[in-house]
Design an enzyme around this catalytic site. Structure first.
Site, PDB file in Angstrom:
ATOM      1  N   ASP A 171      15.238  19.390  80.976  1.00 25.82           N
ATOM      2  CA  ASP A 171      16.208  19.592  79.897  1.00 25.82           C
ATOM      3  C   ASP A 171      15.503  19.833  78.569  1.00 25.82           C
ATOM      4  O   ASP A 171      15.948  20.655  77.765  1.00 25.82           O
ATOM      5  CB  ASP A 171      17.126  18.372  79.781  1.00 25.82           C
ATOM      6  CG  ASP A 171      17.960  18.127  81.022  1.00 25.82           C
ATOM      7  OD1 ASP A 171      18.265  19.093  81.739  1.00 25.82           O
ATOM      8  OD2 ASP A 171      18.293  16.955  81.282  1.00 25.82           O
ATOM      9  N   ASP A 197      17.966  12.401  86.004  1.00 22.32           N
ATOM     10  CA  ASP A 197      17.821  12.230  84.557  1.00 22.32           C
ATOM     11  C   ASP A 197      17.318  10.812  84.304  1.00 22.32           C
ATOM     12  O   ASP A 197      17.672   9.879  85.036  1.00 22.32           O
ATOM     13  CB  ASP A 197      19.156  12.449  83.852  1.00 22.32           C
ATOM     14  CG  ASP A 197      19.565  13.919  83.816  1.00 22.32           C
ATOM     15  OD1 ASP A 197      18.674  14.782  83.846  1.00 22.32           O
ATOM     16  OD2 ASP A 197      20.774  14.187  83.733  1.00 22.32           O
TER      17      ASP A 197
END
Length: 178
Positions: free
Chosen positions: A154, A136
């Site tokens: 995401d 991330d």
């Protein structure tokens, strides 16, 4: 009106793994997967984000490196190989289910939404298998407020789910499941 036994025969004639929008779903999912993986690999290996540290792009946006060993929003963190592989396996099983759903969808919007979710799920699943965690890197914040750190996969997943919700309300209940 179709009799119940006739409906079952029609459903049996539907291909399990290829449908009306399957080529479209495959292309969109692959495009999303490639974009997701390219950004992650470039940031980790090309740019060296781990060594470079956080990069401020805007007063409210940083690029940082976070290894997410859980699922969305960092829930259910897994620090063992068993947990890692269980999450990876669950991701692949759910993704196959989404693909089968996509072979039966009736609109391009639902096909697009499922393709985004599939591409995002595969992107995060590849990370989990390769690194043991999801890469991330996008961090929004304002003042003391800090949004969770996320990646392009995401974004694809959230956009796909939002589109499915929109479709279900636009055409009445359960239209996304048709």
């Amino acid at each position: 009106m179709t009799e119940p036994h006739e409906r079952s025969e029609n459903q049996l004639k539907q291909p399990l793994f290829w449908g009306r929008f399957s080529r479209f779903v495959l292309l969109v999912a692959l495009a999303g997967l490639v974009l997701d993986q390219a950004t992650k690999l470039w940031l980790v290996y090309g740019f060296g984000l781990a060594d470079a540290g956080p990069v401020r792009l805007l007063p409210v946006l940083d690029i940082v490196l976070v290894w997410n060993r859980g699922i969305s929003y960092g829930l259910f963190q897994q620090h063992s190989d068993l947990g890692r592989w269980l999450l990876a396996g669950l991701t692949m099983i759910v993704t196959v289910g989404l693909w089968i759903w996509s072979t039966r969808c009736q609109t391009r919007l639902v096909a697009l939404c499922l393709a985004l979710i599939i591409g995002g799920a595969f992107g995060n699943g590849i990370d989990r298998m390769a690194f043991g965690a999801v890469v991330d890197f996008v961090h929004f914040h304002a003042g003391s407020f800090s949004w969770y750190v996320f990646n392009l996969a995401d974004v694809w997943i959230v956009a796909g789910v939002a589109g499915l919700l929109y479709d279900s309300f636009r055409n009445g209940p359960n239209s996304a499941a048709k």
